[in-house]
Design a protein around this motif. Structure first.
Motif, PDB file in Angstrom:
ATOM      1  N   PRO A  41       0.831  -1.217   0.000  1.00  0.00           N
ATOM      2  CA  PRO A  41       0.000   0.000   0.000  1.00  0.00           C
ATOM      3  C   PRO A  41       0.858   1.256   0.000  1.00  0.00           C
ATOM      4  O   PRO A  41       1.797   1.383   0.799  1.00  0.00           O
ATOM      5  CB  PRO A  41      -0.800  -0.133   1.292  1.00  0.00           C
ATOM      6  CG  PRO A  41      -0.857  -1.592   1.558  1.00  0.00           C
ATOM      7  CD  PRO A  41       0.449  -2.139   1.085  1.00  0.00           C
ATOM      8  N   GLY A  42       0.557   2.156  -0.922  1.00  0.00           N
ATOM      9  CA  GLY A  42       1.265   3.418  -0.988  1.00  0.00           C
ATOM     10  C   GLY A  42       2.642   3.363  -1.606  1.00  0.00           C
ATOM     11  O   GLY A  42       3.364   4.363  -1.618  1.00  0.00           O
ATOM     12  N   LYS A  43       3.016   2.192  -2.132  1.00  0.00           N
ATOM     13  CA  LYS A  43       4.349   2.042  -2.723  1.00  0.00           C
ATOM     14  C   LYS A  43       4.238   1.584  -4.168  1.00  0.00           C
ATOM     15  O   LYS A  43       3.205   1.109  -4.615  1.00  0.00           O
ATOM     16  CB  LYS A  43       5.173   1.037  -1.922  1.00  0.00           C
ATOM     17  CG  LYS A  43       5.484   1.480  -0.508  1.00  0.00           C
ATOM     18  CD  LYS A  43       6.450   0.522   0.166  1.00  0.00           C
ATOM     19  CE  LYS A  43       6.820   0.996   1.555  1.00  0.00           C
ATOM     20  NZ  LYS A  43       7.796   0.078   2.215  1.00  0.00           N
ATOM     21  N   GLN A  44       5.345   1.742  -4.889  1.00  0.00           N
ATOM     22  CA  GLN A  44       5.388   1.290  -6.276  1.00  0.00           C
ATOM     23  C   GLN A  44       5.577  -0.217  -6.349  1.00  0.00           C
ATOM     24  O   GLN A  44       6.100  -0.848  -5.423  1.00  0.00           O
ATOM     25  CB  GLN A  44       6.543   1.982  -7.009  1.00  0.00           C
ATOM     26  CG  GLN A  44       6.327   3.466  -7.247  1.00  0.00           C
ATOM     27  CD  GLN A  44       7.397   4.067  -8.135  1.00  0.00           C
ATOM     28  OE1 GLN A  44       8.520   3.589  -8.179  1.00  0.00           O
ATOM     29  NE2 GLN A  44       7.035   5.115  -8.857  1.00  0.00           N
ATOM     30  N   ARG A  45       5.149  -0.767  -7.471  1.00  0.00           N
ATOM     31  CA  ARG A  45       5.364  -2.190  -7.699  1.00  0.00           C
ATOM     32  C   ARG A  45       6.867  -2.441  -7.819  1.00  0.00           C
ATOM     33  O   ARG A  45       7.586  -1.692  -8.478  1.00  0.00           O
ATOM     34  CB  ARG A  45       4.638  -2.640  -8.968  1.00  0.00           C
ATOM     35  CG  ARG A  45       4.579  -4.127  -9.150  1.00  0.00           C
ATOM     36  CD  ARG A  45       3.707  -4.512 -10.335  1.00  0.00           C
ATOM     37  NE  ARG A  45       2.310  -4.111 -10.130  1.00  0.00           N
ATOM     38  CZ  ARG A  45       1.313  -4.490 -10.926  1.00  0.00           C
ATOM     39  NH1 ARG A  45       1.558  -5.280 -11.964  1.00  0.00           N
ATOM     40  NH2 ARG A  45       0.090  -4.085 -10.695  1.00  0.00           N
ATOM     41  N   GLU A  46       7.325  -3.515  -7.178  1.00  0.00           N
ATOM     42  CA  GLU A  46       8.750  -3.805  -7.188  1.00  0.00           C
ATOM     43  C   GLU A  46       9.018  -5.260  -7.533  1.00  0.00           C
ATOM     44  O   GLU A  46       8.191  -6.135  -7.292  1.00  0.00           O
ATOM     45  CB  GLU A  46       9.364  -3.493  -5.814  1.00  0.00           C
ATOM     46  CG  GLU A  46       8.828  -4.332  -4.676  1.00  0.00           C
ATOM     47  CD  GLU A  46       9.513  -4.039  -3.345  1.00  0.00           C
ATOM     48  OE1 GLU A  46      10.385  -3.148  -3.289  1.00  0.00           O
ATOM     49  OE2 GLU A  46       9.174  -4.720  -2.361  1.00  0.00           O
ATOM     50  N   LEU A  47      10.197  -5.493  -8.061  1.00  0.00           N
ATOM     51  CA  LEU A  47      10.619  -6.844  -8.402  1.00  0.00           C
ATOM     52  C   LEU A  47      10.771  -7.693  -7.151  1.00  0.00           C
ATOM     53  O   LEU A  47      11.329  -7.249  -6.147  1.00  0.00           O
ATOM     54  CB  LEU A  47      11.956  -6.793  -9.130  1.00  0.00           C
ATOM     55  CG  LEU A  47      12.672  -8.132  -9.338  1.00  0.00           C
ATOM     56  CD1 LEU A  47      11.951  -8.966 -10.388  1.00  0.00           C
ATOM     57  CD2 LEU A  47      14.135  -7.917  -9.696  1.00  0.00           C
ATOM     58  N   VAL A  48      10.273  -8.925  -7.236  1.00  0.00           N
ATOM     59  CA  VAL A  48      10.577  -9.929  -6.229  1.00  0.00           C
ATOM     60  C   VAL A  48      11.608 -10.894  -6.806  1.00  0.00           C
ATOM     61  O   VAL A  48      12.727 -10.996  -6.309  1.00  0.00           O
ATOM     62  CB  VAL A  48       9.321 -10.691  -5.782  1.00  0.00           C
ATOM     63  CG1 VAL A  48       9.685 -11.810  -4.813  1.00  0.00           C
ATOM     64  CG2 VAL A  48       8.312  -9.737  -5.139  1.00  0.00           C
ATOM     65  N   ALA A  49      11.220 -11.595  -7.863  1.00  0.00           N
ATOM     66  CA  ALA A  49      12.145 -12.532  -8.512  1.00  0.00           C
ATOM     67  C   ALA A  49      11.592 -12.938  -9.865  1.00  0.00           C
ATOM     68  O   ALA A  49      10.370 -12.992 -10.045  1.00  0.00           O
ATOM     69  CB  ALA A  49      12.356 -13.785  -7.654  1.00  0.00           C
ATOM     70  N   THR A  50      12.491 -13.217 -10.791  1.00  0.00           N
ATOM     71  CA  THR A  50      12.101 -13.776 -12.079  1.00  0.00           C
ATOM     72  C   THR A  50      13.023 -14.940 -12.425  1.00  0.00           C
ATOM     73  O   THR A  50      14.136 -15.054 -11.890  1.00  0.00           O
ATOM     74  CB  THR A  50      12.174 -12.738 -13.212  1.00  0.00           C
ATOM     75  OG1 THR A  50      13.523 -12.262 -13.315  1.00  0.00           O
ATOM     76  CG2 THR A  50      11.235 -11.576 -12.970  1.00  0.00           C
ATOM     77  N   MET A  51      12.538 -15.792 -13.320  1.00  0.00           N
ATOM     78  CA  MET A  51      13.338 -16.924 -13.780  1.00  0.00           C
ATOM     79  C   MET A  51      13.070 -17.132 -15.257  1.00  0.00           C
ATOM     80  O   MET A  51      11.912 -17.194 -15.677  1.00  0.00           O
ATOM     81  CB  MET A  51      13.001 -18.197 -13.001  1.00  0.00           C
ATOM     82  CG  MET A  51      13.768 -19.425 -13.470  1.00  0.00           C
ATOM     83  SD  MET A  51      13.346 -20.928 -12.556  1.00  0.00           S
ATOM     84  CE  MET A  51      14.466 -20.772 -11.174  1.00  0.00           C
ATOM     85  N   THR A  52      14.142 -17.244 -16.043  1.00  0.00           N
ATOM     86  CA  THR A  52      13.990 -17.519 -17.471  1.00  0.00           C
ATOM     87  C   THR A  52      13.730 -19.007 -17.696  1.00  0.00           C
ATOM     88  O   THR A  52      13.916 -19.837 -16.792  1.00  0.00           O
ATOM     89  CB  THR A  52      15.244 -17.111 -18.246  1.00  0.00           C
ATOM     90  OG1 THR A  52      16.307 -17.994 -17.868  1.00  0.00           O
ATOM     91  CG2 THR A  52      15.622 -15.668 -17.971  1.00  0.00           C
ATOM     92  N   SER A  53      13.332 -19.326 -18.906  1.00  0.00           N
ATOM     93  CA  SER A  53      13.113 -20.732 -19.249  1.00  0.00           C
ATOM     94  C   SER A  53      14.393 -21.536 -19.130  1.00  0.00           C
ATOM     95  O   SER A  53      14.346 -22.748 -18.886  1.00  0.00           O
ATOM     96  CB  SER A  53      12.570 -20.851 -20.673  1.00  0.00           C
ATOM     97  OG  SER A  53      11.294 -20.279 -20.767  1.00  0.00           O
ATOM     98  N   GLY A  54      15.511 -20.871 -19.263  1.00  0.00           N
ATOM     99  CA  GLY A  54      16.789 -21.548 -19.110  1.00  0.00           C
ATOM    100  C   GLY A  54      17.261 -21.674 -17.686  1.00  0.00           C
ATOM    101  O   GLY A  54      18.300 -22.294 -17.424  1.00  0.00           O
ATOM    102  N   GLY A  55      16.498 -21.106 -16.749  1.00  0.00           N
ATOM    103  CA  GLY A  55      16.825 -21.258 -15.336  1.00  0.00           C
ATOM    104  C   GLY A  55      17.582 -20.110 -14.710  1.00  0.00           C
ATOM    105  O   GLY A  55      17.933 -20.170 -13.528  1.00  0.00           O
TER     106      GLY A  55
END
Length: 123
Positions: A41-55
């Protein structure tokens, strides 16, 4: 039509764990990456984690060691295991997909989002 459907959010006490899941479905030609972002609430969306198809993974520095992302490429599903949760982890968690979709006779690349799932860490 492409859908990213999250599940697994809820209320958890500080120090607890949750596992989020997100399944991608629809007219998907290929998936480059799946992952998670969050917005408190009240904050911008931020990255948590991502993973490519290659891992290859990309984590927010502040979450390394507590959160773990994984994927089942055969099911087009991404998971987020969250441990040692803190009240400041409270947010809506959004599934993210870097996808190429089928659109008529074309392939279109773009970013796609789920509807979000609420995670609340509170005693």
């Amino acid at each position: 039509q492409v859908q990213l459907v999250e599940s697994g959010g809820g209320l958890v006490q500080p120090g607890g764990s949750l596992r989020l899941s997100c399944a991608a479905s629809g007219s998907i030609f290929s998936i480059y990456a799946l992952g998670w972002y969050r917005q408190a609430p009240g904050k911008q969306r931020e990255l948590v984690a991502t993973m490519t198809s290659g891992g290859r993974t990309n984590y927010a520095d502040s979450l390394k060691g507590r959160f773990t992302i994984s994927r089942d490429n055969g099911k087009n599903t991404v998971y987020l295991q969250m441990n040692s949760l803190k009240p400041e982890d409270t947010a809506v968690y959004y599934c993210y997909g870097d996808l190429v979709i089928n659109s008529g006779y074309r392939h279109l690349a773009g970013d796609y989002w789920g509807q979000g799932t609420q995670v609340t860490v509170s005693s």
